[in-house]
Design a protein around this motif. Structure first.
Motif, mmCIF file in Angstrom:
data_model
loop_
_atom_site.group_PDB
_atom_site.id
_atom_site.type_symbol
_atom_site.label_atom_id
_atom_site.label_comp_id
_atom_site.label_asym_id
_atom_site.label_seq_id
_atom_site.Cartn_x
_atom_site.Cartn_y
_atom_site.Cartn_z
ATOM 1 N N LEU A 140 0.762 -1.367 -0.053
ATOM 2 C CA LEU A 140 -0.015 0.104 -0.207
ATOM 3 C C LEU A 140 0.883 1.350 -0.047
ATOM 4 O O LEU A 140 0.394 2.265 -0.424
ATOM 5 C CB LEU A 140 -1.135 -0.031 1.333
ATOM 6 C CG LEU A 140 -1.987 -1.191 1.280
ATOM 7 C CD1 LEU A 140 -3.066 -0.979 2.376
ATOM 8 C CD2 LEU A 140 -2.925 -1.097 -0.109
ATOM 9 N N LYS A 182 3.306 2.349 -1.866
ATOM 10 C CA LYS A 182 3.643 2.502 -3.299
ATOM 11 C C LYS A 182 2.226 3.304 -3.676
ATOM 12 O O LYS A 182 2.450 4.149 -4.589
ATOM 13 C CB LYS A 182 4.218 1.387 -4.218
ATOM 14 C CG LYS A 182 2.954 0.209 -4.454
ATOM 15 C CD LYS A 182 3.613 -0.580 -5.551
ATOM 16 C CE LYS A 182 2.506 -1.687 -5.689
ATOM 17 N NZ LYS A 182 3.124 -2.549 -7.126
ATOM 18 N N HIS A 183 1.033 3.073 -3.100
ATOM 19 C CA HIS A 183 -0.142 3.683 -3.759
ATOM 20 C C HIS A 183 -0.404 5.035 -2.667
ATOM 21 O O HIS A 183 -1.511 5.464 -2.639
ATOM 22 C CB HIS A 183 -1.079 2.700 -3.716
ATOM 23 C CG HIS A 183 -1.022 1.619 -4.913
ATOM 24 N ND1 HIS A 183 -0.711 1.962 -6.222
ATOM 25 C CD2 HIS A 183 -0.940 0.358 -5.020
ATOM 26 C CE1 HIS A 183 -0.557 0.930 -6.960
ATOM 27 N NE2 HIS A 183 -0.679 0.059 -6.213
ATOM 28 N N GLN A 184 0.247 5.110 -1.735
ATOM 29 C CA GLN A 184 -0.014 6.217 -0.433
ATOM 30 C C GLN A 184 -0.633 7.427 -0.939
ATOM 31 O O GLN A 184 -1.524 8.102 -0.418
ATOM 32 C CB GLN A 184 0.890 6.112 0.441
ATOM 33 C CG GLN A 184 2.350 6.713 0.111
ATOM 34 C CD GLN A 184 3.331 6.827 1.145
ATOM 35 O OE1 GLN A 184 2.804 6.386 2.318
ATOM 36 N NE2 GLN A 184 4.579 7.097 0.731
ATOM 37 N N ASN A 206 -2.214 7.933 -4.181
ATOM 38 C CA ASN A 206 -3.125 7.978 -5.045
ATOM 39 C C ASN A 206 -4.419 7.941 -4.358
ATOM 40 O O ASN A 206 -4.830 7.240 -3.278
ATOM 41 C CB ASN A 206 -3.083 6.344 -5.371
ATOM 42 C CG ASN A 206 -3.917 6.322 -6.767
ATOM 43 O OD1 ASN A 206 -5.053 6.772 -6.693
ATOM 44 N ND2 ASN A 206 -3.450 5.616 -7.761
ATOM 45 N N ASN A 263 -7.409 7.783 -5.094
ATOM 46 C CA ASN A 263 -8.569 6.559 -5.660
ATOM 47 C C ASN A 263 -8.639 5.654 -4.689
ATOM 48 O O ASN A 263 -9.399 4.822 -4.707
ATOM 49 C CB ASN A 263 -8.360 6.135 -7.007
ATOM 50 C CG ASN A 263 -8.178 7.550 -8.236
ATOM 51 O OD1 ASN A 263 -9.052 8.092 -8.201
ATOM 52 N ND2 ASN A 263 -7.149 7.576 -8.738
ATOM 53 N N LEU A 264 -7.523 5.355 -3.838
ATOM 54 C CA LEU A 264 -7.627 4.247 -2.923
ATOM 55 C C LEU A 264 -7.831 4.717 -1.588
ATOM 56 O O LEU A 264 -7.022 5.571 -1.106
ATOM 57 C CB LEU A 264 -6.112 3.515 -3.141
ATOM 58 C CG LEU A 264 -5.945 2.366 -2.232
ATOM 59 C CD1 LEU A 264 -6.825 1.140 -2.492
ATOM 60 C CD2 LEU A 264 -4.399 1.746 -2.306
ATOM 61 N N GLU A 287 -3.454 -8.343 -5.365
ATOM 62 C CA GLU A 287 -2.625 -7.075 -5.706
ATOM 63 C C GLU A 287 -2.571 -6.634 -6.823
ATOM 64 O O GLU A 287 -2.451 -5.378 -7.221
ATOM 65 C CB GLU A 287 -1.297 -7.233 -4.733
ATOM 66 C CG GLU A 287 -1.366 -7.182 -3.289
ATOM 67 C CD GLU A 287 0.112 -7.292 -2.625
ATOM 68 O OE1 GLU A 287 0.227 -7.028 -1.364
ATOM 69 O OE2 GLU A 287 1.131 -7.567 -3.422
ATOM 70 N N ASP A 295 -3.331 -3.053 -8.376
ATOM 71 C CA ASP A 295 -2.352 -2.304 -9.068
ATOM 72 C C ASP A 295 -3.155 -1.804 -10.656
ATOM 73 O O ASP A 295 -2.862 -0.730 -11.085
ATOM 74 C CB ASP A 295 -1.218 -3.385 -9.473
ATOM 75 C CG ASP A 295 -0.260 -3.169 -8.476
ATOM 76 O OD1 ASP A 295 -0.135 -2.116 -7.737
ATOM 77 O OD2 ASP A 295 0.691 -4.098 -8.379
ATOM 78 N N LEU A 301 -5.870 0.767 -10.445
ATOM 79 C CA LEU A 301 -5.364 2.146 -9.942
ATOM 80 C C LEU A 301 -4.330 2.715 -11.273
ATOM 81 O O LEU A 301 -3.959 3.812 -10.847
ATOM 82 C CB LEU A 301 -4.384 2.188 -8.678
ATOM 83 C CG LEU A 301 -5.429 1.676 -7.469
ATOM 84 C CD1 LEU A 301 -4.361 1.720 -6.139
ATOM 85 C CD2 LEU A 301 -6.265 2.809 -7.047
ATOM 86 N N SER A 302 -4.129 1.980 -11.930
ATOM 87 C CA SER A 302 -3.257 2.405 -12.969
ATOM 88 C C SER A 302 -3.748 3.295 -14.089
ATOM 89 O O SER A 302 -4.984 3.623 -14.039
ATOM 90 C CB SER A 302 -2.646 1.238 -13.745
ATOM 91 O OG SER A 302 -3.649 0.413 -14.828
#
Length: 405
Positions: free
Chosen positions: A137, A139-141, A143, A145-146, A194, A198, A201-202
């Protein structure tokens, strides 16, 4: 006397470490599970800790410290090593590799510790616990959208993670429910999950479409306590999390069944629960490739309507696959074949996918079985499992985009 006492205490579950000279073997870490039956020189005898599982299962994971420069021989009391041998981590579980090739021994392995290897983790699979989810998570902190929420508290007071990718929220065209670890030992399912996250969220075409049209409700660890404690999970007494959707004795299942209908609000819903099968070998379906433990497959529903949905999704997935893990729609296991029968499912209990298929306006409901190490001759690892997740996201997009009104 002390040696025999230590082994006796370990078998009773009263200690978590065995020491022989400088070598220390333990399961005192998230996901740890082992019983050490004895250490004689360079030979170590082990077995998995069944705990509260009814019957046999195969999950184990342990740590070795103080064996620098030595070669140790490990032997299990039972066939509990997968097709590529044990998974090995030299960096406290951050990365894993398989020790061998497909066809590895089911009971024995040898490991030569480098002179600087002070600590090595071994497992029947590539462990995935809360700390691994947190690392993913991170690496998406940034973003937006999450969203990380808490579904509920587990029986032992742990936070049970709920991931949300709401898209347009109440205005979304579809609700998408995704879950893994109803059986806590099935870690490769979470790596695959996961990969779906990914992709969603891309900035790919799939990711953009899915965020524009779908609202995601994602459960990485349904049996959170089992994941952290290193339990088997499958066939837990009196029944496991994936057979709890009528009786609802677990807080996670209670929360899912209470919160999902409110979140769904009658909208079209796509339901997908992710699992792993037995360690190796085939099944006894009419077709040799149907439902084997070393193939990727959907578990066919007893509902003919839902089975047609699964067949349609399978054809789409087979067509759009880009990753290395093979899949054919013919791999899917129809209801009534092999273990997927009334004898296994009609026990006064209800599974997650069975409950999901009863929801109003459901457009798809299924579980999927993801092999631990070998999928039709291709090695399954964290990377290939995440690539499979990318493919599943693409298939979800095509399936929903081409639904007939």
């Amino acid at each position: 006397m002390m040696k025999h006492l230590l082994t006796y205490l370990l078998l009773l579950g009263l200690t978590t470490m065995v020491v022989a000279g400088d070598v220390k073997i333990d399961a005192d870490f998230p996901g740890g599970n082992i019983q050490v039956l004895g250490i004689d020189g360079d030979n170590v005898r082990l077995q998995r800790d069944i705990r509260d599982t009814e019957g046999d299962w195969f999950y184990w994971s342990f740590r070795v410290r103080g064996a620098e420069g030595r070669t140790l021989n490990f032997e299990f009391a039972g066939d509990v090593i997968g097709t590529c041998g044990p998974a090995v981590s030299r960096d406290d579980g951050v990365t894993w590799r398989w020790l061998g090739d497909i066809g590895f021994s089911q009971r024995k392995f040898e490991y030569a510790f480098d002179p600087d290897e002070k600590e090595v983790l071994f497992g029947m699979g590539m462990n995935h616990t809360e700390k691994d989810l947190k690392r993913f998570l991170e690496k998406h902190q940034d973003n937006p959208n999450l969203k990380l929420e808490t579904l509920c508290q587990s029986k032992k007071g742990r936070d049970v993670e709920l991931l949300r990718i709401p898209g347009r929220g109440k205005d979304a065209d579809f609700k998408v429910f995704l879950s893994s670890r109803h059986h806590c030992c099935e870690m490769m399912a979470t790596y695959t999950l996961e990969g779906i996250i990914d992709a969603v969220l891309s900035e790919s075409d799939d990711g953009t479409w899915l965020r524009d049209h779908c609202d995601f409700f994602i459960m990485p660890f349904v049996d959170k306590d089992g994941v952290e404690d290193g339990d088997q999970g499958k066939n837990r007494k009196p029944h496991d999390h994936n057979r709890d959707y009528w009786k609802r004795i677990y807080p996670e299942v209670q929360a899912i069944t209470e919160q999902v209908p409110v979140w769904q609000a009658g909208n079209p819903i796509f339901w997908f629960d992710m699992h792993c099968p037995w360690l190796r070998g085939g099944a006894d379906g009419d077709k040799p490739e149907q439902g084997t433990n070393e193939d990727l497959y959907l578990v066919g529903s007893e509902s003919e309507e839902v089975w047609k949905m699964q067949q349609r999704f399978g054809k789409i997935l087979e067509t759009i696959m880009k990753g290395s893990i093979p899949y054919k729609e013919s791999f899917n296991l129809p209801y009534g074949k092999s273990w997927n029968s009334a004898a296994n499912t009609d026990s006064g209990l209800q599974s997650n996918s069975q409950w999901g298929s009863t929801l109003p306006n459901r457009v798809f409901a299924s579980s999927i079985e993801i092999p631990y190490a070998n999928a039709s001759g291709v090695v399954v690892d964290a990377d290939s499992a995440r690539m499979l997740g990318n493919d599943l996201a693409g298939a979800i997009r095509v399936y929903l985009e081409t639904l007939e009104n």
